[in-house]
Design a protein around this motif. Structure first.
Motif, short mmCIF file in Angstrom:
data_model
loop_
_atom_site.label_atom_id
_atom_site.label_comp_id
_atom_site.label_asym_id
_atom_site.label_seq_id
_atom_site.Cartn_x
_atom_site.Cartn_y
_atom_site.Cartn_z
N PHE A 290 -16.26 -20.54 -14.49
CA PHE A 290 -15.65 -19.49 -13.66
C PHE A 290 -14.92 -18.42 -14.48
O PHE A 290 -14.29 -17.53 -13.92
CB PHE A 290 -14.69 -20.13 -12.63
N LYS A 291 -15.03 -18.55 -15.81
CA LYS A 291 -14.32 -17.61 -16.69
C LYS A 291 -14.61 -16.16 -16.32
O LYS A 291 -13.69 -15.34 -16.18
CB LYS A 291 -14.75 -17.87 -18.15
N LEU A 292 -15.91 -15.87 -16.17
CA LEU A 292 -16.34 -14.49 -15.92
C LEU A 292 -15.76 -13.98 -14.60
O LEU A 292 -15.21 -12.88 -14.52
CB LEU A 292 -17.87 -14.45 -15.90
N GLN A 293 -15.89 -14.81 -13.56
CA GLN A 293 -15.39 -14.39 -12.23
C GLN A 293 -13.88 -14.16 -12.27
O GLN A 293 -13.37 -13.23 -11.64
CB GLN A 293 -15.68 -15.47 -11.21
N LEU A 294 -13.16 -15.02 -13.02
CA LEU A 294 -11.71 -14.85 -13.12
C LEU A 294 -11.38 -13.53 -13.83
O LEU A 294 -10.51 -12.77 -13.37
CB LEU A 294 -11.09 -16.03 -13.89
N GLU A 295 -12.14 -13.27 -14.88
CA GLU A 295 -11.92 -12.03 -15.64
C GLU A 295 -12.20 -10.81 -14.77
O GLU A 295 -11.41 -9.87 -14.74
CB GLU A 295 -12.86 -11.99 -16.86
N ASN A 298 -9.46 -10.20 -12.69
CA ASN A 298 -8.20 -10.16 -13.42
C ASN A 298 -7.24 -11.26 -12.94
O ASN A 298 -6.05 -11.03 -12.71
CB ASN A 298 -7.58 -8.75 -13.25
N MET A 299 -7.80 -12.47 -12.77
CA MET A 299 -6.98 -13.58 -12.27
C MET A 299 -6.73 -14.58 -13.39
O MET A 299 -7.52 -14.70 -14.32
CB MET A 299 -7.70 -14.29 -11.11
N THR A 300 -5.61 -15.34 -13.26
CA THR A 300 -5.33 -16.35 -14.29
C THR A 300 -5.37 -17.74 -13.66
O THR A 300 -5.01 -17.92 -12.49
CB THR A 300 -3.94 -16.16 -14.91
N LEU A 301 -5.81 -18.70 -14.47
CA LEU A 301 -5.87 -20.09 -14.00
C LEU A 301 -4.92 -20.93 -14.83
O LEU A 301 -5.04 -21.00 -16.05
CB LEU A 301 -7.31 -20.61 -14.15
N GLU A 302 -3.92 -21.54 -14.17
CA GLU A 302 -3.00 -22.44 -14.88
C GLU A 302 -3.40 -23.86 -14.56
O GLU A 302 -3.50 -24.23 -13.38
CB GLU A 302 -1.57 -22.22 -14.38
N TYR A 303 -3.63 -24.66 -15.59
CA TYR A 303 -4.10 -26.02 -15.33
C TYR A 303 -3.21 -27.03 -16.05
O TYR A 303 -2.93 -26.88 -17.25
CB TYR A 303 -5.54 -26.15 -15.81
N GLY A 335 -5.91 -10.00 -9.44
CA GLY A 335 -4.64 -10.06 -10.17
C GLY A 335 -3.78 -11.26 -9.84
O GLY A 335 -2.72 -11.44 -10.43
N ARG A 336 -4.19 -12.10 -8.89
CA ARG A 336 -3.34 -13.25 -8.51
C ARG A 336 -3.58 -14.44 -9.44
O ARG A 336 -4.50 -14.44 -10.24
CB ARG A 336 -3.61 -13.67 -7.07
N LYS A 337 -2.76 -15.47 -9.22
CA LYS A 337 -2.79 -16.64 -10.09
C LYS A 337 -3.37 -17.84 -9.30
O LYS A 337 -3.24 -17.90 -8.07
CB LYS A 337 -1.34 -16.90 -10.48
N ILE A 338 -3.98 -18.77 -10.01
CA ILE A 338 -4.43 -20.03 -9.39
C ILE A 338 -3.84 -21.17 -10.23
O ILE A 338 -3.83 -21.08 -11.46
CB ILE A 338 -5.97 -20.15 -9.39
N LYS A 339 -3.34 -22.21 -9.55
CA LYS A 339 -2.75 -23.34 -10.29
C LYS A 339 -3.46 -24.63 -9.90
O LYS A 339 -3.67 -24.88 -8.69
CB LYS A 339 -1.28 -23.48 -9.91
#
Ligand code: ADP
Length: 427
Positions: A290-295, A298-303, A335-339
């Motif tokens: 999902f790297k490309l879709q997140l980019e 402009n979203m960030t994934l915190e894991y 631009g939002r975040k996902i955790k």
């Protein structure tokens, strides 16, 4: 002692004389002394009262007996079941009204007739063998037959016969007959339904196979060819747009077919094969896709996780992460975040997938996990199968999933996945 005996003999003698007097045989009353006569009269009076009482009791018992006999014959005649008594040749010796009415024959006309007269020919042998069994084994037996009444109407019955002996010691069969036509029809409907279901399941499997192989392969070819053409240098903007549109639609179709065939497989599966898998490793691999879709958004994934998270799982478990992650990206503004957290709670892993996206209305939450339910997100592409797949995989692992969400604030999907497989969920 002797004195007593003498007295008793005297009294018997007096009583006998008195009875003779009463019968008019002896008129020699004068023989009796007046004391004797008085005591005799008294004794006779007592005797008479006793007799009257006994008579009255006898009369009452007779009425009660008559009443009981009527009640018994009412019970027998109007019982919900037909009752017959057969001799060893299958002749009807007794029948209650219910049984006679069922056959449409007057009860009197049934007596001494062979019961086989009212049996559909194909079932006569079954009746004779039933009778033989009852008479030979002298035990209670049941059988199912089809009868035909006077008007030619056929119906299914169950006979339950038990042996009994008449007062001369002859062996007879007392048989209760119940109408099982409705049950037989329901059985038949159920059987037909099961056959149809099997047919439509076969058709569904065939259709899923066609989708998986015959549609997916040519679609893959279209997608690859389009991608290659897009990599070629072309200045024609219209052509580029059309190629992008083809690729988008090919992707959409591939996704749809994969979802449908996965759901079809999961729906018919009762248990899944399981082996020890590391959820941490699985999640990292999924997130990588999902790297490309997140980019792009402009979203960030915190894991966060403790590292290795082994559990007994089927490899399909990765579809849980890919669907939840894909939704978190699709249903969030840029631009939002996902955790994502995986927490080891000893017996199970607790997994949170949290976003700060559009959120879900309370009234839509109940429908989310049902297939083809898309709720108010028409602008975003999807099949409406993702969460149904997630739920099915969670169920097949003996886990739980629930959602907390507020429109405009975001959503948290929480999963509980047992670490060990239970007997119910392991193949
Ligand atoms: P799809 O995404 O293909 O429509 P899903 O079964 O994955 O199908 O989701 C069903 C519906 O649930 C979606 O149409 C969407 O309305 C809602 N939904 C799922 N995940 C989220 C989320 N993270 N935020 C907001 N809505 C969501």
């Amino acid at each position: 002692m002797k004195k007593d005996k003498k007295k008793s003999d005297e009294r018997t003698d007096i009583r006998r004389q008195a009875e003779d007097v009463l019968k008019g045989k002896n008129t020699d009353l004068k023989k009796l002394s007046s004391v004797d006569a008085q005591s005799l009269v008294h004794e006779l009076q007592v005797h008479q009262i006793e007799l009257e009482m006994q008579n009255e009791e006898l009369r009452r018992t007779q009425i009660e007996l008559e009443d009981a006999r009527n009640r018994y014959s009412d019970l027998y005649d109007f019982a919900p079941l037909g009752y017959f008594t057969f001799d060893k040749n299958g002749l009807i010796l007794q029948a209650n009204l219910t049984g006679a009415n069922k056959l449409g024959i007057e009860r009197g006309n049934l007596i001494k007739k062979p019961f086989s007269l009212y049996i559909v020919p194909d079932f006569k042998d079954a009746f004779y063998s039933h009778m033989r069994q009852v008479f030979n084994t002298e035990t209670q037996m049941t059988c199912e037959l089809m009868l035909v009444d006077k008007k030619g109407h056929q119906f299914d019955v169950q006979l339950e016969s038990m042996p009994l002996r008449d007062i001369d010691g002859n062996l007879l069969a007392r048989t209760a007959m119940s109408d099982i036509t409705e049950r037989k029809q329901a059985d038949e409907t159920l059987k037909n339904y099961a056959i149809k279901l099997e047919d439509s399941n076969r058709l569904k499997d065939l259709f899923t196979d066609i989708m998986r192989h015959d549609l997916l392969n040519p679609l893959g070819v279209i997608k690859t060819a389009t991608e290659q053409m897009l990599h070629m240098e072309t200045k024609d903007e219209r052509m580029r747009n059309m190629l992008q549109m083809i690729k988008r639609n090919a992707d959409k179709l591939i996704d749809m077919i994969q979802c449908v065939s996965m759901y079809a497989t999961l729906e018919s599966a009762e248990k899944l094969e399981r082996k020890s898998l590391d959820l941490n490793e699985i999640f990292i691999a999924v997130a990588d896709n999902f790297k490309l879709q997140l980019e792009e958004k402009n979203m960030t994934l915190e894991y966060t996780s403790k590292g290795e998270c082994f559990m007994m799982a089927n490899p399909m478990i990765d579809a849980i992460f890919s669907n939840l992650l894909s939704n978190a990206i699709k249903y969030s503004p840029a631009g939002r975040k996902i955790k994502v957290n995986i927490i080891d709670e000893r017996e199970h892993y607790k997994i949170y997938v949290r976003d700060w996206g559009y959120g879900i209305k309370d009234e839509d939450k109940a429908k989310l996990f049902t297939r083809f339910q898309r709720v108010g997100k028409e602008g975003v592409e999807g099949s409406g199968l993702g969460l149904a797949i997630v739920k099915r995989i969670v169920d097949l692992h003996g886990g739980k999933i629930y959602v907390e969400s507020k429109p405009g604030i975001g959503s948290t999907f929480t999963l509980l996945l047992p670490i060990m497989a239970s007997k119910e969920t392991e193949k």
